[in-house]
Every structure is written in structure tokens, then in C-alpha cells.
Design an enzyme around this catalytic site. Sequence first.
Site, PDB file in Angstrom:
ATOM      1  N   LYS A 282       5.862  35.180 -65.167  1.00 12.55           N
ATOM      2  CA  LYS A 282       5.943  35.905 -63.890  1.00 12.55           C
ATOM      3  C   LYS A 282       5.604  37.380 -64.063  1.00 12.55           C
ATOM      4  O   LYS A 282       4.898  37.962 -63.245  1.00 12.55           O
ATOM      5  CB  LYS A 282       7.342  35.764 -63.287  1.00 12.55           C
ATOM      6  CG  LYS A 282       7.650  34.388 -62.752  1.00 12.55           C
ATOM      7  CD  LYS A 282       8.955  34.353 -61.999  1.00 12.55           C
ATOM      8  CE  LYS A 282      10.099  34.901 -62.803  1.00 12.55           C
ATOM      9  NZ  LYS A 282      10.372  34.155 -64.046  1.00 12.55           N
ATOM     10  N   THR A 284       3.712  38.673 -66.360  1.00 11.26           N
ATOM     11  CA  THR A 284       2.276  38.741 -66.637  1.00 11.26           C
ATOM     12  C   THR A 284       1.473  38.617 -65.342  1.00 11.26           C
ATOM     13  O   THR A 284       0.503  39.348 -65.131  1.00 11.26           O
ATOM     14  CB  THR A 284       1.871  37.626 -67.620  1.00 11.26           C
ATOM     15  OG1 THR A 284       2.785  37.632 -68.714  1.00 11.26           O
ATOM     16  CG2 THR A 284       0.470  37.832 -68.152  1.00 11.26           C
ATOM     17  N   ARG A 306      11.751  44.852 -63.841  1.00  9.28           N
ATOM     18  CA  ARG A 306      13.067  45.128 -64.424  1.00  9.28           C
ATOM     19  C   ARG A 306      12.910  45.676 -65.842  1.00  9.28           C
ATOM     20  O   ARG A 306      11.940  45.367 -66.538  1.00  9.28           O
ATOM     21  CB  ARG A 306      13.893  43.845 -64.473  1.00  9.28           C
ATOM     22  CG  ARG A 306      14.359  43.352 -63.121  1.00  9.28           C
ATOM     23  CD  ARG A 306      15.065  42.012 -63.238  1.00  9.28           C
ATOM     24  NE  ARG A 306      14.149  40.957 -63.650  1.00  9.28           N
ATOM     25  CZ  ARG A 306      14.537  39.777 -64.108  1.00  9.28           C
ATOM     26  NH1 ARG A 306      15.826  39.503 -64.256  1.00  9.28           N
ATOM     27  NH2 ARG A 306      13.661  38.869 -64.444  1.00  9.28           N
ATOM     28  N   LYS A 317      13.671  35.389 -76.652  1.00  9.36           N
ATOM     29  CA  LYS A 317      12.578  35.443 -75.684  1.00  9.36           C
ATOM     30  C   LYS A 317      11.555  36.529 -76.000  1.00  9.36           C
ATOM     31  O   LYS A 317      10.389  36.443 -75.618  1.00  9.36           O
ATOM     32  CB  LYS A 317      13.171  35.672 -74.290  1.00  9.36           C
ATOM     33  CG  LYS A 317      12.198  35.491 -73.149  1.00  9.36           C
ATOM     34  CD  LYS A 317      12.962  35.473 -71.817  1.00  9.36           C
ATOM     35  CE  LYS A 317      12.013  35.396 -70.631  1.00  9.36           C
ATOM     36  NZ  LYS A 317      11.355  36.643 -70.333  1.00  9.36           N
ATOM     37  N   ALA A 536      18.972  37.079 -63.920  1.00  8.76           N
ATOM     38  CA  ALA A 536      18.931  36.292 -62.685  1.00  8.76           C
ATOM     39  C   ALA A 536      19.882  35.110 -62.713  1.00  8.76           C
ATOM     40  O   ALA A 536      20.242  34.588 -61.663  1.00  8.76           O
ATOM     41  CB  ALA A 536      17.511  35.805 -62.429  1.00  8.76           C
ATOM     42  N   PHE A 567      13.521  34.103 -63.253  1.00  4.56           N
ATOM     43  CA  PHE A 567      13.581  32.633 -63.358  1.00  4.56           C
ATOM     44  C   PHE A 567      12.920  31.955 -62.146  1.00  4.56           C
ATOM     45  O   PHE A 567      11.988  32.490 -61.557  1.00  4.56           O
ATOM     46  CB  PHE A 567      15.021  32.167 -63.585  1.00  4.56           C
ATOM     47  CG  PHE A 567      15.623  32.712 -64.852  1.00  4.56           C
ATOM     48  CD1 PHE A 567      14.955  32.582 -66.065  1.00  4.56           C
ATOM     49  CD2 PHE A 567      16.836  33.385 -64.842  1.00  4.56           C
ATOM     50  CE1 PHE A 567      15.499  33.088 -67.238  1.00  4.56           C
ATOM     51  CE2 PHE A 567      17.385  33.902 -66.019  1.00  4.56           C
ATOM     52  CZ  PHE A 567      16.703  33.740 -67.206  1.00  4.56           C
ATOM     53  N   PHE A 655      -3.473  28.260 -69.341  1.00  6.83           N
ATOM     54  CA  PHE A 655      -3.468  28.345 -70.799  1.00  6.83           C
ATOM     55  C   PHE A 655      -4.744  27.684 -71.324  1.00  6.83           C
ATOM     56  O   PHE A 655      -5.338  26.821 -70.655  1.00  6.83           O
ATOM     57  CB  PHE A 655      -2.245  27.635 -71.370  1.00  6.83           C
ATOM     58  CG  PHE A 655      -0.946  28.365 -71.132  1.00  6.83           C
ATOM     59  CD1 PHE A 655      -0.208  28.883 -72.186  1.00  6.83           C
ATOM     60  CD2 PHE A 655      -0.451  28.536 -69.844  1.00  6.83           C
ATOM     61  CE1 PHE A 655       0.982  29.548 -71.976  1.00  6.83           C
ATOM     62  CE2 PHE A 655       0.742  29.195 -69.619  1.00  6.83           C
ATOM     63  CZ  PHE A 655       1.468  29.712 -70.687  1.00  6.83           C
ATOM     64  N   TRP A 684      -4.182  36.832 -68.427  1.00  3.20           N
ATOM     65  CA  TRP A 684      -3.692  36.988 -69.808  1.00  3.20           C
ATOM     66  C   TRP A 684      -4.858  37.238 -70.769  1.00  3.20           C
ATOM     67  O   TRP A 684      -4.753  38.066 -71.676  1.00  3.20           O
ATOM     68  CB  TRP A 684      -2.908  35.738 -70.221  1.00  3.20           C
ATOM     69  CG  TRP A 684      -2.315  35.843 -71.605  1.00  3.20           C
ATOM     70  CD1 TRP A 684      -1.172  36.475 -71.972  1.00  3.20           C
ATOM     71  CD2 TRP A 684      -2.868  35.294 -72.807  1.00  3.20           C
ATOM     72  NE1 TRP A 684      -0.964  36.367 -73.325  1.00  3.20           N
ATOM     73  CE2 TRP A 684      -1.994  35.640 -73.869  1.00  3.20           C
ATOM     74  CE3 TRP A 684      -4.013  34.551 -73.095  1.00  3.20           C
ATOM     75  CZ2 TRP A 684      -2.226  35.267 -75.185  1.00  3.20           C
ATOM     76  CZ3 TRP A 684      -4.250  34.170 -74.411  1.00  3.20           C
ATOM     77  CH2 TRP A 684      -3.366  34.526 -75.442  1.00  3.20           C
TER      78      TRP A 684
END
Length: 831
Positions: A282, A284, A306, A317, A536, A567, A655, A684
Amino acid sequence: IINEILRLNEDPNVQGLALDLPESLYSSKVLNAVKPEKDVDGLSDVNLGRLVRGNVYDCVVPPTVCAVMELLDDLGGKTVLLVGAGGAMGAALQCVLQREGAVTVSCPWNDPQLQTKLHHADVVLVGSTKPDDVPVSWIKPGTPIISYSRDLLSEKYSNDQQNSHAAENSIGSLAVAMRMQNMVKTMERWIQSQRYRKWDLHCLKLQPLSPVPSDIEISRAQNPKAVEVLAKEIGLLTDEIEIYGQTKAKVRLSLLERLKDQPDGKYVLVAGITPTPLGEGKSTVTIGLVQALTAHLNINSFACLRQPSQGPTFGVKGGAAGGGYAQVIPMEEFNLHLTGDIHAITAANNLLAAAIDARILHESTQSDKALYNRLVPVVNGVRGFSAIQLARLRRLGISKTDPGTLTEEEISKFARLDIDPSTITWQRVVDTNDRFLRKITVGQANTEKGFVRQAQFDIAVASEIMAILALTTSLQDMKERLGKMVVANDKKGEPVTADDLGVTGALAVLMKDAIKPTLMQTLEGTPVFVHAGPFANIAHGNSSILADKIALKLVGEKGFVVTEAGFGADIGMEKFFNIKCRASGLIPSVVVLVATVRALKMHGGGPNVTSGAPLKKEYTEENLQLVADGCCNLQKQIQITQLFGVPVVVALNVFKTDSPAEVELVCKIAKQSGAFDAVPCNHWSAGGRGAIKLAQAVEKAANQKNSFKYLYSLELPIVEKIRIIAQKVYGAQDIELSPTAQSQIDRYTRQGFGNLPICMAKTHLSLSHQPERKGVPTGFILPISDVRASIGAGFIYPLVGTMSTMPGLPTRPCFYDIDLDPVTEQVKGLF
């Protein structure tokens, strides 16, 4: 003198500065101390440079020069002699005269050729007192002579001068008038500078490589703009930013007052489907979208993100700066301390925690009188209540202001909070994943006199102060919210607040800089606000209202502000709408729902996805059936979005292992399920260029009819609001309250907190409370194990199942790969 000039430079109530000094003090150092934009006399090097370059709009022409030119006309081809002229004034005069076509000659009074030069001059300008040995007869009859010495602007100037030329007798008054005109021009420019300005943004070029390097290598290969340059490009004033290093700046809230009449831009929320433990990108997508809007479609846009917690950064993560060619730079600064906001929250939170235990200890070991005497001591012979103590007296219904007049009953009522230790809900926090702090015992030292209790640490971003930072709308609002925070109940069952403990002012002081959003930039040089970072799953999971509001003013009416909710849409988006939008009053234009083929395959029955473990072949090979089966989760999240009446655009984060057929299938199903559009994105690997189609779809969707509505009315009972979320959003059959949860709901309702919105603390890995249940679970009963209240933040938060507010470290945390090069001081291993 210079110190006084510097003080006036920084005084926001002073828009112009004129110097009336003795001739000996007009040094270059003094003249250049004046800020160019406040330089009414136009004699600083910056102003003279602008004048020489012909930048008439930005420069201020010295008033004496204006006065001289007012008296002269038709100078083309005439010779103008400047005698005794020098310094800034002489330079400015020559520049303006030459621009009007005059031939200028400058010389001192002792020039051997003075008589000849005076005789041939068509105009004589005198910059200093004429020596007696220079007769007026050297000047040919009828030649205009104008004296422009600097003291003409002084209030001490007198017209009683020995001079037979009328022009000399009028220049002083005219110069004063021209200075007044400059003052008006300076004020007009200041007024203009306060208005909204069009962006003059110079985007950074990207040259994507294949294969795509690591995030930190990409970040380091780009040379970011200095943050003050970025600030100027997007219309921020110099006194509206506080610079931290080269690439970060705090933005002052005064901007909201300056641009209060400026229409807001469009408001876009990026949410997602139920994610894998790896996350679906999200952040990205958010960054890729603004890079596409601004760097490629020339539309003003701002990303609002954030601030990441150090827990995930050093845990599993990793960072949260985006990734690949769609990230915030410098990524290591973004992911680590940034501007210290989380540290400020930690300090404020733990000060309050310390105040609670200390107050219980002191009340248990002192009489009412001793306690009162220490709370309201005699200082320098005077005894008085502090402001926050007077506020407590008013809440107690005691109108007295003299400490000596309280009765014994009033003293006891004021001095004793009578906190019930078993009801304390305020925990200490630290910004590290530390499972061994989930349950601790405090007060074991002998000095605490046997006051021992069980407590715990939470992760810093779970602090209610973090939620307040994210939901506040002003410094005053933040202070009021901090004061309302309920930390425990007293022994009569009444709430005890930070105001009661007398700590609100101190908390506000610790948070006074944290309230300002931090300005950074993307890889393509577009602006980003980083502010607040509530999780979240255990908080409301959105960046700050203040960052959004400032950004909405800066982008202009046709611009876009893109923010993200943590999330899946069932978690972060639902809280964005029902909590954040209620607090801000803002209405979103579009929701961008992020999906990946990988996550959809997992929801379709694919094997477990585990962080740190290689993906199974189902995720790296084409499998259309798995994708089709997993799209049920995407369809459910689209339906959740539609509950709020906002158009939704699906962004498929592509991807390299995704096949064209899989991508096409997802987009087709998304559109059939009610999405306004569904677009594959390659930001990306390609930066903003890879999200152009997404940006175009978002722009079109933002112009669609918007029938935004909240999911529930605040007037409903707490239980009903929880049930609505469980059934309509999660798909539960019903809810089940534990006795503890029911007791807390009854207490909060009795205390007057029943009309607050709901912030569900639930796993993000499933629509249900069971992380292993993927897809769209149905028929389940949602267990509510406990209910807590964040009164300052303004919500009730039920705990679903067993939710931990302190993450733990895995067997192999990210910190194994993080290192510092002692020679270059560069950080390695962040991702």
C-alpha cells in the site's frame, strides 16, 4: 544595531525595515543584515543584484534613486556625472540611469579632471558635501544639479541649506515620499506572499535499472533536493518550516491560518485486501501514485504517510518507506528516528505512567494535610494553586482560589484521587518489539514501601498519545485531548484523567514539536508528509489529520492528497471513515484498493505465506483457478468500500512472477464486482511511469458522484456499534461479549462515553478473529474479550480474541542484516 536588525527580521509583525543611521554606520555588514524581502531602502547586496539583473518585480529600488529619477526625464544620450558618489547608492543610481539611456560618469571631488567633467555634464548628481574649493562656476549654466546624500531620508533633514538650486531643496521630501511608496510595495508583496502560490516543482529524474537493486541502493543512488528548496517549490514560506538536517523539515501549523480560504484538493485513500504477512504494497502504491500524478501528469499531489515504528523495522516487516522505485528518500532517515516524534510520545506516555504510580504511593503514605501542603506549597512566602489545580477545583465544584480557605472535606476531595490500582489502563511504552515486557511487576524496590502491582509495556505506537497526535486538529485541541485521557478509575468507579493528575501541561510541552508534520520527498522529488504512526490492528492505523489538512491546502483545488490506511480495508479503511473522517470533517473522493496475485492465491486456498521463508511454487507459477477462488476476498473488500458510498479503483500491484492472464483475470473480476476501474501497476520497477494508468483512473474516479456516509450513528449503544462492524464489515454471524467486556461497556456507558466511535483491535490476517481463516469466512461468532477506552483520542476499542499490544522478535530479526559503515557512516541492510 545588527542584533536589532536580526531581531526585527524574525518578527512576523514587521514587514519592512528602513535604516536611519549616521553615515559612518552604513557598512556593508549592516546593510546586508536586513532580510531582502524587508529591505525598504533596497541597499542590500541581494536587492542590488536583482536590480542589476533587471529583476524589477523582486527587487526594491532605493527611494533616493526613485526620487532622482522622478525629477529627470528624457535622459537618452545625456551625460550624467555622479560626484562624490560611492557604495550601494552610487551603484544603484548608475544602473537605473544607464537603463534609461544615460551615459554615466562617476568621480570623487578630488578628481584632477573634475572641472572638465563638470563642464561637459548634462546633469550633475551630488552624493556628498561639495568642498569650498570647487566653485559652482565650473558647471555650465542651466545644468540640473541634484543632491542625494543619504541623510536626506533622516527625520533630522532640514530644507534650510545653502543652495541656489530648487531641485536640491525638493529631493529630501521626495525621497521620503518614495520610501513610503516602497513601504506600501513591500506590504503588498508580503500580502501576496501569504496567498496560495502555484507550484514551481522541479521533479527528479529516474533511471530504473533491471534487475531492480535493493531499496537502500536505489534510495542512495538518488540525490534528493534540499528540503528548503522543495518547501519553496510547493509554496511554503521560510518562516513556516523548521529544518532538520538536509532532507527533513517540520511544517508549522500557522500555514492553515494563512491558507484558510484556499479550497481543498481531492482526497484519496489507499487501502488493501486482507494481506499476507509480507504486506501487499500500500505504501508503495501511495508513493507510485503521487509520483505518477506530479512527475508525469503535472498534477499537484502530496503523499501523507505514517511514521514507521522501530519495532517492525528491526523485527520482521522491515521499513515502511515504500520500495523499489516508489519510495520516500532518504529511506534510512524515514525508517529510523525521523524528527523524534515517537521518542516524544514515549517520553510523554511514560511521564504520565510515572505520575500515576507516584501519586498512589504518596497518597498511601501521607495524611490529607501533609499531602495538601506538598501539592500546594508555600513558594517565596506565597501559597497559590497552579492553573491546572484551579481547573480541578472547578471540576469538583469548589469555587475557591485561596488555598488557605478550603475546608478539611474540600482539602481531602482535592488532594486525594483514590486511584484503584486494579483499574489502571495506562501502560508504559517502548518502541521496540520486546515480548518479555508483556507482563511485568513494578514497585519491588524497598523505597516503594510494598506498593507492588502487575503491569505491562505496550509498543510506543499503541500509546493513546499517538492516536491523539493522529486525530488532533490544533495545538489547543491536542492539549484538551491529552487532559481528557482516562488512566484509571477511583475507588468510587469514577474516571481519573491526566488533568486530575496535573500533568496535561507537561505532556503538551513534550508534544509541542511532534504536532508538526515532517516534510520529505519521493524518489522523483514530489512532496511527502510523514506524521503519526498508530498501528491499524491495535489502534486506528492512519496518518495525521493535520498532515492531510495542510497538504489539501497546498495542492490547490485541482490537486490530490493521497494517504493510506493500515492493513486491509476491513481494518484501516473502516477506521479511517468512522473515526478519522468524523474527527476531521473531511470527505474522501476515491478509495484505491491494493491487491496482489500472491495474496489472492493465498485466499484461494494456497499454502501458508511465511515471512522469511521462500514462496511455494503455487505463488511463482501461473494458477488461474487459485486466483479466481481468491478474488472472493477482493470482492468482499470492494463491497466494504461501497458501504461508505465512495468510488473504488483497484490497483493490482504486479510482481515479476505474475502472468498476463492472472493480471487480466483479476482486473476483469474487480470491474465486474463494482470497482470503477482496475489497473495493473508497475511503479515498483518503473517509478511513477509505472502508475500513470492508475493516476488517470483515480483522476476520473474523483470526478464521479460521491455519496459518502458513515457506517453507524454515534447515538447507538456501544454493543450495537460493535455488532454493525462485525456483521457488515467482517461478515460475522454475531458477537459474543465476555463478562469483562460487558462490565466495561456498562461502566463506559454510565460514565458518559457511550457516544464515541468504535476502534476494533483485531488480527489483520483474516476478516475473522482467526488468522488462519482466509478468503471470506462466514458463520463465525466474533469474541470480544475486553473493551477499553481512549477518551482523549475519542474512541472505544474492543479487543477481539487475544490481541497483543506488544509484538515480539522472531528467531531471526531484521537487525541481523543492519549495520553501519564506520568510514562512510552509511547505514546498511535496511529494507
